[in-house]
Design an enzyme around this catalytic site. Sequence first.
Site, PDB file in Angstrom:
ATOM      1  N   ARG A 134       0.836  -1.203   0.000  1.00  0.00           N
ATOM      2  CA  ARG A 134       0.000   0.000   0.000  1.00  0.00           C
ATOM      3  C   ARG A 134       0.874   1.258   0.000  1.00  0.00           C
ATOM      4  NH1 ARG A 134      -1.211   4.789   2.486  1.00  0.00           N
ATOM      5  NH2 ARG A 134      -0.734   3.815   4.508  1.00  0.00           N
ATOM      6  N   ASP A 135       1.469   1.592   1.132  1.00  0.00           N
ATOM      7  CA  ASP A 135       2.271   2.801   1.222  1.00  0.00           C
ATOM      8  C   ASP A 135       3.516   2.721   0.346  1.00  0.00           C
ATOM      9  OD1 ASP A 135       2.607   5.367   2.201  1.00  0.00           O
ATOM     10  OD2 ASP A 135       3.756   4.738   3.938  1.00  0.00           O
ATOM     11  N   HIS A 140       5.408   4.511  12.662  1.00  0.00           N
ATOM     12  CA  HIS A 140       5.576   4.454  11.214  1.00  0.00           C
ATOM     13  C   HIS A 140       6.564   5.559  10.839  1.00  0.00           C
ATOM     14  CE1 HIS A 140       3.942   4.128   6.957  1.00  0.00           C
ATOM     15  NE2 HIS A 140       4.493   5.320   6.931  1.00  0.00           N
ATOM     16  N   HIS A 198       9.530   7.286   8.065  1.00  0.00           N
ATOM     17  CA  HIS A 198      10.148   7.429   6.750  1.00  0.00           C
ATOM     18  C   HIS A 198      11.598   7.841   6.949  1.00  0.00           C
ATOM     19  CE1 HIS A 198       6.566   7.461   3.880  1.00  0.00           C
ATOM     20  NE2 HIS A 198       6.047   7.252   5.074  1.00  0.00           N
ATOM     21  N   CYS A 236       4.147   9.517  -0.119  1.00  0.00           N
ATOM     22  CA  CYS A 236       2.751   9.934  -0.176  1.00  0.00           C
ATOM     23  C   CYS A 236       2.556  10.896  -1.337  1.00  0.00           C
ATOM     24  CB  CYS A 236       2.333  10.601   1.135  1.00  0.00           C
ATOM     25  SG  CYS A 236       0.639  11.217   1.128  1.00  0.00           S
ATOM     26  N   ASN A 249       9.712   4.801   2.898  1.00  0.00           N
ATOM     27  CA  ASN A 249       9.599   4.262   4.246  1.00  0.00           C
ATOM     28  C   ASN A 249      10.926   3.628   4.648  1.00  0.00           C
ATOM     29  OD1 ASN A 249       6.419   4.097   4.838  1.00  0.00           O
ATOM     30  ND2 ASN A 249       6.770   3.572   2.692  1.00  0.00           N
TER      31      ASN A 249
END
Length: 307
Positions: free
Chosen positions: A22-23, A214, A216, A247, A256
């Site tokens: 996803r990300d 989470h 990055h 994003c 990430n």
Amino acid sequence: MTAEDRGPEDGEQVRIVEVGPRDGLQNEDRTLPVQERVELVERAVAAGVSRIEAASFVNPERVPQMAGAEEIMASLSEPARAASIGLVLNRKGLDRALESGVGEVNVAVPATDGFSVRNQGTTVEAMLETLADIDGALAGTGVPLSVTVSTAFGCPFDGEVPTERVVEVVRRIADTSAVEIALADTIGVGVPRQVTELLRRSEEVAGGRTLRCHFHNTRNTGYANALAAVDAGVRVLDSSLGGFGGCPFAPAATGNIGTEDLLYMLHRSGLRTGVSLSGAVGVAEWMGERLGKTPPAYLGRAGAFPS
């Protein structure tokens, strides 16, 4: 693969939430077809991942890389479907996710209006109201809810984010049935001291919910932040195979932290993840081949130690 490949057997467990499907993919120029995204999820689960962002139930016109969420879920094996997390931002997305059989629902609630309006088309307050509505609709379904606080460490539009602002959002989330609250450094601006303080303050109002982080690595602080979170007691971390990610609504929000690099750091620190380091490297290489680029993470190039 040996037992040590997944971390020392007697090590304390740190759980990995794999966000690559996803990300990791949502900001890539090349959109992978549904079947390749299904294979990515299956390969990650085979490597030992127990929770994985498999699909995003958002408007595919805004994020075309995430189109086909229902097809992905329908094609997954039962173990992979049970491990799957579906991102939803509204009731329509929730209905789609539940009909698809996701194992977990995740809702993103930004800490800042600047990001919330651009990313989700609504204010933080309105998003918290949407979260309450989603929470009510989940009652009785047996599907757990987790919530991610986006831009918790800094916003590309509003700049510095006061700790009190994040703490208030966490407090409001704790009024729901969410079992886990993730603090996200969406644009990779956080530093270890900030991580420690934000976790301490969030824990005070989280009502016993599990805290997750989470990060990055945009400014090369992601892994230091992850270790600071572990030292502060966090035992669930997000990462993306190959270090892919970003994003589309956050300028300069590059990759990430890479799953394989994170595994190496955790395993060498005496912690166990249950995820195969060599398996993660292999999946990241497979992913890079399909995206037509070298994975940003380092371990695939440097190799593990001892080799």
